[in-house]
Design a protein around this motif. Structure first.
Motif, short mmCIF file in Angstrom:
data_model
loop_
_atom_site.label_atom_id
_atom_site.label_comp_id
_atom_site.label_asym_id
_atom_site.label_seq_id
_atom_site.Cartn_x
_atom_site.Cartn_y
_atom_site.Cartn_z
N LEU A 55 50.18 43.08 18.16
CA LEU A 55 49.49 42.16 19.25
C LEU A 55 50.49 42.07 20.44
CD1 LEU A 55 48.46 39.03 17.22
CD2 LEU A 55 47.02 41.09 17.83
N CYS A 56 51.76 42.27 20.24
CA CYS A 56 52.76 42.03 21.49
C CYS A 56 53.04 43.44 22.28
CB CYS A 56 54.15 41.64 21.08
SG CYS A 56 53.88 39.99 20.57
N GLY A 57 52.63 44.71 21.35
CA GLY A 57 52.83 46.00 21.93
C GLY A 57 51.60 46.75 21.83
N PRO A 58 50.64 46.62 22.25
CA PRO A 58 49.33 47.46 21.96
C PRO A 58 49.26 48.66 22.84
CG PRO A 58 48.78 45.63 23.39
CD PRO A 58 50.16 45.39 23.09
N SER A 59 49.79 49.59 22.18
CA SER A 59 49.77 50.96 22.71
C SER A 59 48.62 52.11 22.26
CB SER A 59 51.29 51.44 22.32
OG SER A 59 51.43 51.64 21.28
N VAL A 60 48.01 51.39 21.28
CA VAL A 60 46.75 52.56 20.91
C VAL A 60 45.70 52.80 22.03
CG1 VAL A 60 44.73 52.51 19.29
CG2 VAL A 60 47.04 51.95 18.50
N PRO A 61 45.22 51.81 22.97
CA PRO A 61 44.27 52.27 23.95
C PRO A 61 44.92 53.39 25.05
CG PRO A 61 44.41 49.91 23.68
CD PRO A 61 45.47 50.30 22.82
N ARG A 62 46.20 53.20 25.34
CA ARG A 62 46.81 54.33 26.16
C ARG A 62 46.91 55.56 25.30
NH1 ARG A 62 52.15 54.38 29.96
NH2 ARG A 62 52.04 56.55 30.50
N MET A 63 47.07 55.49 24.03
CA MET A 63 47.18 56.64 23.42
C MET A 63 45.89 57.59 23.19
SD MET A 63 49.89 56.04 20.45
CE MET A 63 51.74 55.71 20.74
N LEU A 64 44.83 56.70 23.31
CA LEU A 64 43.58 57.37 23.17
C LEU A 64 42.95 57.16 24.41
CD1 LEU A 64 42.46 55.63 19.87
CD2 LEU A 64 42.72 58.29 20.29
N ASN A 65 43.47 57.18 25.52
CA ASN A 65 42.99 57.02 27.03
C ASN A 65 41.64 56.24 27.17
OD1 ASN A 65 42.71 57.82 29.78
ND2 ASN A 65 41.36 59.68 29.32
N LEU A 66 42.00 54.97 26.33
CA LEU A 66 40.80 54.08 26.53
C LEU A 66 40.92 52.63 27.27
CD1 LEU A 66 39.63 54.44 22.66
CD2 LEU A 66 38.58 55.20 24.79
N LYS A 88 32.72 58.82 16.13
CA LYS A 88 33.50 59.03 14.79
C LYS A 88 34.75 58.30 14.67
CE LYS A 88 30.88 62.45 12.73
NZ LYS A 88 30.59 62.24 11.33
N LEU A 89 35.17 57.85 15.90
CA LEU A 89 36.46 56.93 16.04
C LEU A 89 36.28 55.83 16.53
CD1 LEU A 89 39.47 56.59 15.27
CD2 LEU A 89 40.27 57.98 17.20
N ALA A 90 36.22 54.66 15.80
CA ALA A 90 36.00 53.46 16.71
C ALA A 90 37.35 52.75 16.53
CB ALA A 90 35.06 52.66 15.55
N VAL A 91 37.57 51.89 17.77
CA VAL A 91 39.04 51.38 18.00
C VAL A 91 38.86 49.73 18.31
CG1 VAL A 91 41.23 51.51 19.11
CG2 VAL A 91 39.74 53.61 18.82
N MET A 92 39.62 49.12 17.89
CA MET A 92 39.98 47.69 17.96
C MET A 92 41.17 47.23 18.50
SD MET A 92 38.75 44.69 19.22
CE MET A 92 36.90 44.94 18.97
N SER A 93 41.66 46.56 19.59
CA SER A 93 43.10 46.37 20.01
C SER A 93 43.02 45.25 21.04
CB SER A 93 43.75 47.53 20.90
OG SER A 93 44.77 47.04 21.12
N ILE A 94 43.85 44.40 20.77
CA ILE A 94 44.01 43.36 21.85
C ILE A 94 44.31 43.80 23.30
CG2 ILE A 94 46.52 43.04 21.81
CD1 ILE A 94 46.01 39.89 21.72
N GLY A 95 44.45 45.00 23.22
CA GLY A 95 44.81 45.54 24.65
C GLY A 95 43.57 45.55 25.29
N PHE A 96 42.24 45.72 24.78
CA PHE A 96 40.87 45.75 25.30
C PHE A 96 40.68 44.22 25.83
CE2 PHE A 96 40.10 49.10 21.80
CZ PHE A 96 40.47 50.06 23.01
N LEU A 97 41.27 43.20 25.41
CA LEU A 97 41.10 41.83 25.65
C LEU A 97 41.78 41.57 27.11
CD1 LEU A 97 40.59 40.43 22.19
CD2 LEU A 97 39.08 41.39 23.49
N LEU A 98 43.04 42.07 27.42
CA LEU A 98 43.89 41.69 28.27
C LEU A 98 43.51 42.07 29.60
CD1 LEU A 98 47.35 42.64 26.59
CD2 LEU A 98 46.32 40.56 26.69
N LYS A 99 43.66 41.36 30.82
CA LYS A 99 43.11 41.53 32.00
C LYS A 99 43.99 43.07 32.57
CE LYS A 99 41.97 37.12 33.19
NZ LYS A 99 42.33 35.66 34.38
#
Length: 264
Positions: A55-66, A88-99
């Motif tokens: 939650l404090c370091g959500p880097s997955v969205p960047r690593m997938l260009n999302l 084929k690949l579904a992603v959920m991260s708090i990074g999608f919820l931050l402004k």
């Protein structure tokens, strides 16, 4: 977990295999391994979910260009973000919820626990062959919350990520002890940053020592899944959000195969 709690987590009832990616140490490359593992599984034709609970370091969205994507709501809950049109690949991260990507998550334990519980309850994954869960370092609130919420679904177990040097190994041993106490099977150990591959001559120099991950696997009686060297192409792929473009694709696919061969 009580049966009614299992009913609450209905969004997870069509997931065949749940895999946690853990490490007691920060900076060893858990998110990189999680993304590459999920991408390799999706490339093999599987339907894959990737849940980022760091939650404090959500880097997955960047690593997938999302990074520019947002989570949408449907009548059943949150719809995950898909990495591409194949879905084929579904992603959920708090990074999608931050402004913005500069917004910090400054939360105490109870709020983190509530957020993770909401991820478990409200995300509509649909039918998945694998759900890979990327966790933060340590053995604290987030880990306890994930384990408690997943107990009814009997996750396959955990992949432990370490680097070869002794300082990292000491912390990963603690993570192994956590798994034992929480009754999470250890599916295997991955040694990340295992030598530096020169981009000019392809010679591998062991900057952080070598063999530590393999020795740890022997010590805790877990399978050794493989080594990932420091390679500039992997860094570029993660920075650009294109995980499939690394020169290490064959090595990463072999690690994925070693892992899935041990699953029922």
């Amino acid at each position: 977990m009580a049966e009614d709690n299992k009913d609450v987590l209905a969004g997870m009832q069509h997931i065949k295999h749940i895999i946690l990616v853990l490490s007691g140490k920060g900076g060893v490359g858990k998110s990189t391994v999680s993304v590459q593992l999920a991408s390799s599984l999706a490339d093999s034709g599987h339907r894959v979910g990737l849940l980022d609970v760091d939650l404090c370091g959500p880097s997955v969205p960047r690593m997938l260009n999302l990074e520019s994507h947002a989570v949408h709501q449907c009548s059943e809950g949150w719809v995950p973000v898909y990495a591409d049109d194949t879905k084929k690949l579904a992603v959920m991260s708090i990074g999608f919820l931050l402004k913005t990507d500069r917004d910090p998550v400054v939360w105490r334990g109870p709020k983190k626990t509530a957020m993770i519980k909401q991820f478990m309850e409200d995300v509509v994954w649909g039918e998945l062959d694998y759900l890979v869960i990327d966790t933060p370092p340590g053995t604290s609130d987030e880990h306890i919350s994930v384990v408690e919420n997943l107990r009814a679904w009997k996750p396959e177990g955990a992949v432990l990520v370490t680097t070869p040097q002794g300082v990292a190994l000491a912390d990963v041993r603690r993570e192994a002890t956590f798994c034992k106490k929480a009754k999470i099977p250890i599916l295997g150990v991955v040694e990340n940053m295992s030598g530096f591959v020169c981009p000019h001559c392809s010679e591998c120099n062991h900057v952080f020592s070598t063999g530590g991950g393999e020795n740890l696997a022997t010590e805790i009686k877990a399978p050794f899944l493989g080594k990932i060297p420091l390679d500039p192409s992997l860094c570029v792929a993660m920075e650009n959000g294109t995980p499939n473009t690394t020169d290490l694709k064959a090595i990463l696919q072999e690690i994925t195969t070693n892992l899935t061969s041990k699953l029922p």
